[in-house]
Design a protein around this motif. Structure first.
Motif, PDB file in Angstrom:
ATOM      1  N   LYS A  58       0.802  -1.228   0.000  1.00 50.06           N
ATOM      2  CA  LYS A  58       0.000   0.000   0.000  1.00 50.06           C
ATOM      3  C   LYS A  58       0.832   1.273   0.000  1.00 50.06           C
ATOM      4  CE  LYS A  58      -4.055  -1.949   2.349  1.00 50.06           C
ATOM      5  NZ  LYS A  58      -4.970  -1.812   3.527  1.00 50.06           N
ATOM      6  N   GLY A  59       2.114   1.141   0.320  1.00 45.76           N
ATOM      7  CA  GLY A  59       2.948   2.321   0.408  1.00 45.76           C
ATOM      8  C   GLY A  59       2.909   2.930   1.798  1.00 45.76           C
ATOM      9  N   LEU A  60       3.781   3.914   2.002  1.00 43.51           N
ATOM     10  CA  LEU A  60       3.944   4.555   3.298  1.00 43.51           C
ATOM     11  C   LEU A  60       3.346   5.951   3.253  1.00 43.51           C
ATOM     12  CD1 LEU A  60       5.323   3.794   6.006  1.00 43.51           C
ATOM     13  CD2 LEU A  60       7.384   4.931   5.153  1.00 43.51           C
ATOM     14  N   PRO A  61       2.532   6.340   4.251  1.00 46.53           N
ATOM     15  CA  PRO A  61       2.006   7.708   4.267  1.00 46.53           C
ATOM     16  C   PRO A  61       3.147   8.721   4.302  1.00 46.53           C
ATOM     17  CG  PRO A  61       0.912   6.351   5.918  1.00 46.53           C
ATOM     18  CD  PRO A  61       2.072   5.561   5.415  1.00 46.53           C
ATOM     19  N   PRO A  62       2.888   9.956   3.894  1.00 47.16           N
ATOM     20  CA  PRO A  62       3.947  10.976   3.895  1.00 47.16           C
ATOM     21  C   PRO A  62       4.518  11.194   5.291  1.00 47.16           C
ATOM     22  CG  PRO A  62       2.005  11.746   2.702  1.00 47.16           C
ATOM     23  CD  PRO A  62       1.612  10.476   3.381  1.00 47.16           C
ATOM     24  N   HIS A  63       5.820  11.448   5.357  1.00 45.91           N
ATOM     25  CA  HIS A  63       6.480  11.751   6.619  1.00 45.91           C
ATOM     26  C   HIS A  63       5.968  13.087   7.156  1.00 45.91           C
ATOM     27  CE1 HIS A  63       9.769  12.840   9.405  1.00 45.91           C
ATOM     28  NE2 HIS A  63      10.012  11.543   9.471  1.00 45.91           N
TER      29      HIS A  63
END
Length: 658
Positions: free
Chosen positions: A141-146
């Motif tokens: 799903k990917g990583l949310p923005p830092h």
């Protein structure tokens, strides 16, 4: 008191006076008796408690999933147990985030207690912060923005993206920071006790004041004022004498066994910070300013419900233990909220060895060279995520005891493979009889054995994607518990944060205009407070007002000292004061709060990944302000003498603190 009579009394009180909101906890370690203190020692309308540091939920997430931990904080339950009869008698409402990973479980336990004691109280719990299912599969799903992704100047620490880039870092918890909307709805539906998980630290106070005054969700100035009131009392005794930079000017007996703070919030959001007269502690302008400057993000303080604009804050002492705070402006909240993601990052170990006296610097040079030689021979020197040889302390010249001559070397290691840590530990035996003169250990080597650790990824999450609710429990005649669920919605309007302000003082004074200077420690004329925001540290410095040695605000020295501080304390100056601890990988933002004569900095990246993944000895930056106050700088003589310092031959006599 009958229900109708109770509601009538509350309506009358809400029209006549400010709401009194007491704090009973700033961390899970605060004992339950603090809730009882706040209920029994004087009149309050609400008791709020913040039991969660950033890592709390993650610490217990796996154990809770395996049925080995209740998921909620034991001290929150202890406080409610001790206080429940007083709450019912005085009709005090309680709002806590001690539900942690399992607010429903704690609420049901409280409901059982209420039923057993046949008390006229209603319990509710907040859901919607737990986003584990949404983010557990970051590989697909990917990583949310830092959290700092909108700042192009900031370099994230090494290994920050391991969660995404490596396949062996499973997520253990993911919790969004909720606002006060669910709390308000629960109170409107009749709840007396609200159990939440990861609501933001100040959200219980915002919710209490919002409900008391029936504010609209667009009353941003009032909401922002309540946000800062909550920030001021959320940290246990930090506003009543604990973690206070000027503590040494007060009797030491007054600085422990404290009662915690109370915020009297006015209809416009301004407040008075105070405490119960009983027991110890004190509230002054300086304790309030210290806590205000703690863990700030700059001149904008964010919450899911409101953005607080802090530039014009004012703080003024009134009667004893009563300090008024005003000048906060509000704006719509950002469309995102903070999301704390924790994951299994690998293994940590540390070794602490001692050296005494003569040739200490050379001893540490030798030991580091020897250990790195051994690691290279084993083929693992370049296998560490982090390997640091930290020299702690400097031997006292002409030492008066061996302890005053002894310092530490702290070897800190993080890896993905525990065998690498064990390779480091094995060198302690291999080189056990090859060491510098006087080598000895502080303790056994259990800390050298690798232990699993969790690390932190602070992210942003759209508020529009949250699915939040408050759930009211009620016991029926048969004893069965019925749950009524009330879904909540995000704020009606958002405002992008935009680029954070950062600036040097706009009209600096010529430093020579302040007259002759002397070498003195910076802390002889300023106080400070520092703290962490993930991998970043914040540090605020200000001119003291209410210390016994302070010159009064009516003195010309007070305004002059502020003009000097804001002109002197530039970003380059702070970098220079940080000395060997400064790295060009860091980034600094600077703002001013002229109403409280404070200069505030955020130092991005100085704590690495932050929290449990940081290699720093002071991983939460609590000591950073006091370290920088101990740095010797050129201070105008007039300010030193104004605070009772004796200056001789161009330097402060004796170099001791006030």
């Amino acid at each position: 008191m009958a229900g109708a009579e109770y509601e009538t009394r509350w309506t009358e009180q809400r029209a006549k006076r400010p709401v009194r909101i007491a704090n009973c906890s700033g961390y899970k370690a605060d004992p339950g008796y603090h809730m009882k203190y706040q209920a029994e020692l004087g009149d309050v309308d609400f008791i709020t408690g913040d039991y969660l540091a950033e890592v709390n939920i993650a610490e217990n997430a796996q154990a809770h999933a395996e049925g080995q931990h209740p998921g909620w904080e034991e001290t929150a339950w202890d406080g409610i147990q001790q206080t429940i009869e007083i709450l019912a008698e005085k009709r005090i409402k309680v709002i806590v985030n001690g539900g942690a990973h399992n607010p429903k479980g704690l609420a049901e336990k409280v409901q059982q207690l209420i039923s057993e004691k046949n008390l006229p109280l209603k319990v509710s719990y907040v859901l919607g912060d737990n986003l584990f299912d949404e983010v557990k599969d970051v590989q697909s799903k990917g990583l949310p923005p830092h959290l700092d992704s909108d700042n192009s100047e900031v370099q994230v620490a090494d290994h920050t993206l391991d969660l995404l880039e490596k396949g062996d870092k499973p997520v253990v918890s993911a919790n969004a920071y909720l606002g006060a909307r669910e709390i308000v709805k629960g109170l409107q539906e009749g709840a007396d006790i609200i159990i939440a998980g990861r609501v933001a630290d100040a959200s219980p106070v915002i919710g209490a004041a919002w409900y008391w005054y029936t504010w609209k969700d667009t009353d941003h100035d009032a909401l922002a004022g309540a946000l800062i009131a909550g920030h001021l009392i959320e940290c246990s005794g930090y506003v009543t004498g604990s973690n206070f930079a000027g503590f040494y000017e007060y009797p030491l007996e007054d600085l422990f066994d404290l009662t915690f703070g109370i915020a009297e919030v006015e209809r416009d959001g301004s407040c008075i910070i105070t405490k119960h007269d009983a027991k110890k502690g004190f509230v002054t302008e300086d304790t309030v300013k210290c806590q205000f400057l703690y863990e700030l993000q700059g001149n904008i303080y964010l919450n899911s419900d409101v953005k607080a604009i802090l530039d014009d804050i004012q703080v003024k002492q009134g009667d004893k233990n009563r300090v008024r705070v005003w000048g906060i402006k509000g704006a719509p909240p950002p469309p995102t909220t903070k999301l704390a993601i924790f994951y299994k990052a690998g293994y940590q170990s540390e070794i602490v060895v001692n050296a005494t006296g003569y040739g200490t610097a050379e001893k540490w040079d030798l030991y580091e060279k020897m250990m790195k030689f051994g690691l290279k021979r084993k083929g693992i020197l370049d296998k560490f995520d982090i390997l640091e040889f930290q020299r702690i302390g400097i031997p006292e010249p002409n030492p008066r005891s061996q302890l005053r001559s002894t310092t530490y070397l702290r070897i800190f290691a993080e890896t993905s493979d525990p065998a690498i840590n064990l390779g480091l530990a094995s060198l302690m035996g291999e080189f056990a009889m090859q060491h510098f003169s006087g080598f000895h250990l502080s303790a056994d080597l259990r800390t050298a054995v690798p232990k699993p650790y969790i690390s932190y990824y602070p992210a942003l999450w759209p508020q529009s994607e949250l699915k939040t609710s408050v759930n009211l429990l009620e016991s029926g005649k048969s004893g069965a518990v019925h749950t009524s669920t009330f879904k909540t919605t995000p704020p009606p309007v958002f405002q992008d944060l935009g680029k954070r302000d950062s600036y040097e003082t706009r009209d600096p004074e010529d430093l020579s205009s302040f007259g002759p200077t002397a070498k003195a420690r910076f802390g002889d004329v300023v106080l400070a407070r520092s703290g962490d925001k993930g991998g970043n540290a914040n540090i605020g410095f200000f001119i003291p007002t209410t210390l016994p040695s302070s010159y009064p605000p009516t003195s010309p020295l007070y305004a002059q000292s502020w003009n000097w501080l804001r002109s002197f304390l530039t970003i380059p100056r702070l970098k220079g004061m940080m000395g060997e601890s400064w790295s060009d990988a860091f980034w600094i933002e600077r703002v001013e709060f002229p109403g409280i004569m404070a200069v505030h900095f955020v130092v991005y990246g100085v704590l690495g990944r932050g929290v449990s993944g940081s290699s720093r000895l002071d991983a939460f930056a609590k000591g950073m302000g006091d370290w920088l106050r101990d740095v010797v700088v050129d201070v105008p003589v007039r300010f030193l003498e104004g605070r009772g310092k004796v200056v001789e031959n161009g330097s402060e006599a004796g170099g001791s603190r006030l």
